[in-house]
Design a protein around this motif. Structure first.
Motif, PDB file in Angstrom:
ATOM      1  N   TYR A 159       0.831  -1.208   0.000  1.00  0.00           N
ATOM      2  CA  TYR A 159       0.000   0.000   0.000  1.00  0.00           C
ATOM      3  C   TYR A 159       0.865   1.256   0.000  1.00  0.00           C
ATOM      4  CZ  TYR A 159      -4.715  -1.883   0.394  1.00  0.00           C
ATOM      5  OH  TYR A 159      -5.917  -2.487   0.120  1.00  0.00           O
ATOM      6  N   ALA A 160       2.010   1.198   0.657  1.00  0.00           N
ATOM      7  CA  ALA A 160       2.929   2.340   0.621  1.00  0.00           C
ATOM      8  C   ALA A 160       3.410   2.600  -0.802  1.00  0.00           C
ATOM      9  CB  ALA A 160       4.111   2.081   1.553  1.00  0.00           C
ATOM     10  N   TRP A 161       3.722   1.518  -1.535  1.00  0.00           N
ATOM     11  CA  TRP A 161       4.137   1.684  -2.927  1.00  0.00           C
ATOM     12  C   TRP A 161       2.984   2.214  -3.787  1.00  0.00           C
ATOM     13  CZ3 TRP A 161       8.517   2.286  -5.211  1.00  0.00           C
ATOM     14  CH2 TRP A 161       9.690   1.766  -4.658  1.00  0.00           C
ATOM     15  N   MET A 162       1.767   1.857  -3.446  1.00  0.00           N
ATOM     16  CA  MET A 162       0.623   2.395  -4.192  1.00  0.00           C
ATOM     17  C   MET A 162       0.538   3.905  -4.035  1.00  0.00           C
ATOM     18  SD  MET A 162      -2.259  -0.523  -3.338  1.00  0.00           S
ATOM     19  CE  MET A 162      -3.549   0.332  -4.219  1.00  0.00           C
ATOM     20  N   THR A 163       0.774   4.414  -2.824  1.00  0.00           N
ATOM     21  CA  THR A 163       0.741   5.862  -2.627  1.00  0.00           C
ATOM     22  C   THR A 163       1.934   6.550  -3.274  1.00  0.00           C
ATOM     23  OG1 THR A 163       1.896   5.634  -0.497  1.00  0.00           O
ATOM     24  CG2 THR A 163      -0.503   5.593  -0.460  1.00  0.00           C
ATOM     25  N   ILE A 164       3.051   5.850  -3.387  1.00  0.00           N
ATOM     26  CA  ILE A 164       4.237   6.444  -4.011  1.00  0.00           C
ATOM     27  C   ILE A 164       4.078   6.531  -5.524  1.00  0.00           C
ATOM     28  CG2 ILE A 164       6.690   6.054  -4.492  1.00  0.00           C
ATOM     29  CD1 ILE A 164       6.939   4.874  -1.683  1.00  0.00           C
ATOM     30  N   LYS A 166       1.160   6.341  -7.399  1.00  0.00           N
ATOM     31  CA  LYS A 166      -0.087   6.821  -8.000  1.00  0.00           C
ATOM     32  C   LYS A 166       0.146   8.158  -8.708  1.00  0.00           C
ATOM     33  CE  LYS A 166      -1.691   9.008  -3.722  1.00  0.00           C
ATOM     34  NZ  LYS A 166      -2.770   9.025  -2.712  1.00  0.00           N
ATOM     35  N   ASP A 168      -0.863  11.195  -8.304  1.00  0.00           N
ATOM     36  CA  ASP A 168      -0.509  12.333  -7.461  1.00  0.00           C
ATOM     37  C   ASP A 168       0.412  11.896  -6.326  1.00  0.00           C
ATOM     38  OD1 ASP A 168      -2.424  10.781  -6.256  1.00  0.00           O
ATOM     39  OD2 ASP A 168      -3.534  12.471  -5.402  1.00  0.00           O
ATOM     40  N   GLY A 169       1.206  10.856  -6.590  1.00  0.00           N
ATOM     41  CA  GLY A 169       2.110  10.341  -5.584  1.00  0.00           C
ATOM     42  C   GLY A 169       3.453  11.039  -5.586  1.00  0.00           C
ATOM     43  N   ASP A 173       5.020  13.715  -8.396  1.00  0.00           N
ATOM     44  CA  ASP A 173       5.162  15.084  -7.898  1.00  0.00           C
ATOM     45  C   ASP A 173       6.602  15.576  -8.041  1.00  0.00           C
ATOM     46  OD1 ASP A 173       2.513  15.128  -7.276  1.00  0.00           O
ATOM     47  OD2 ASP A 173       2.780  14.772  -5.128  1.00  0.00           O
TER      48      ASP A 173
END
Length: 327
Positions: A159-164, A166, A168-169, A173
């Motif tokens: 899940y951490a990699w999903m936020t990185i 995505k 707008d990750g 950015d």
């Protein structure tokens, strides 16, 4: 004098008898200890590998039914006669599926597992080399950095990699802030994300066996190769790789085998096109409730895994024979 000699002989004979008795008792105790040590791993393999395998294999030879459990029994009794009915349709349907879903999922899983193993080897070898050549204090810190992520749950890390990754990750950015890209890059729901997740999660399983092999390397051979004018690339492949072959094979098996049946990483990071065998098994077991077909798919996957396991065993046996011959 003859009496003294006779008594001495009797004492010596009794001493030998006591010694032989002690040796026999020691051998008997060692034999039981050996059997006890061997019994524990064999019991573990029987309980957690052989029995589940036999249960899954039994289910794969049945047919689906609307019942609990959702498959037909193999042994039935009719009019006092026992009948054993084995169905092989589940295995034939894997290879005769009109859409070729199962074959494509097997091939896709082999591709993902194979490339992930190669990436782990390419990244893990320099890390293992740095560990082997580092000072003890720095080596302990590096070990902690490698092993510490494994203390966190796999799902949390994915899940951490999903936020990185995505749109707008963190990665998008940073790239947009630096002016490298104008719009976010699609990284999630792609094969790229699956490879990143598998390599990230299984990299320690490659580094540790390589580090163990590199610690046993005879560096005098490398120095001799340099002294004789051997180029670095040739020295690497002719002196270092042969000495670390066992670590390379062990690390590759530790990455390839679990990556072949991986379900969580492709499900969370991959897209609909990444239909790997782990997702097929989940769909057949829990969505379609077709336990016999899912069991046949699992047994077939296990048979595929037997091939690299046998190759690994042969390499290990050959290396052990070389070590014993050197002694």
């Amino acid at each position: 004098m003859s009496t003294g000699f006779s008594s001495n002989m009797t004492f010596i004979r009794r001493s030998f008898q006591r010694q032989n008795k002690v040796i026999k008792e020691a051998k008997h105790d060692n034999t039981w200890r050996d059997y006890a040590l061997i019994f524990v791993p064999y019991l573990w393999m029987i309980l957690f590998f052989l029995l589940p395998f036999l249960i899954i294999f039994k289910i794969s030879l049945s047919v689906t039914e609307i019942a609990i459990p959702p498959y037909s029994p193999l042994v039935t009794f009719e009019e006092g006669a026992m009948q054993i009915i084995l169905h092989l349709e589940n295995y034939t349907s894997i290879f005769t599926d009109p859409d070729g879903t199962y074959i494509r999922s097997y091939l896709k899983s082999l591709q993902v597992a194979g490339l992930s193993t190669i990436f782990c080897l390419l990244i893990g070898f320099p890390i293992a080399w740095a560990l082997a050549t580092a000072k003890p204090a720095l080596r302990n810190v590096m070990f902690m950095l490698i092993i510490m992520p494994s203390w966190t749950s796999l799902v949390v890390r994915i899940y951490a990699w999903m936020t990185i990754m995505k749109k707008d990750g963190l990665i998008n950015d940073c790239l947009m802030a630096l002016g490298i890209i104008d719009s976010p890059i699609q990284m999630l729901q792609t094969d790229f994300a699956v490879y990143v997740g598998i390599v990230y999660c299984y990299l320690p399983y490659m580094v540790l066996p390589l580090f163990s092999s590199l610690m046993k390397v005879d560096y005098s051979l490398i120095e001799a190769a340099y002294d004789l004018g051997c180029r670095p690339v040739k020295t690497f492949f002719n002196t270092l790789i042969p000495q670390t072959k066992s670590g390379i094979v062990a690390g590759s098996m530790l990455v390839f085998i679990p990556a072949l049946g991986e379900y969580v990483i492709p499900e969370l990071l991959g897209g609909k096109s990444s239909i790997l065998i782990g997702r097929i098994l989940w769909q057949e077991f829990f969505n379609n409730r077709d336990w016999p077909l899912a069991s046949a798919v699992a047994i077939t996957m296990l048979m595929i895994l037997v091939i690299p396991i046998i190759l690994f065993y042969k390499v290990e046996r050959r290396e052990q024979e070389k070590i014993n011959a050197g002694k």
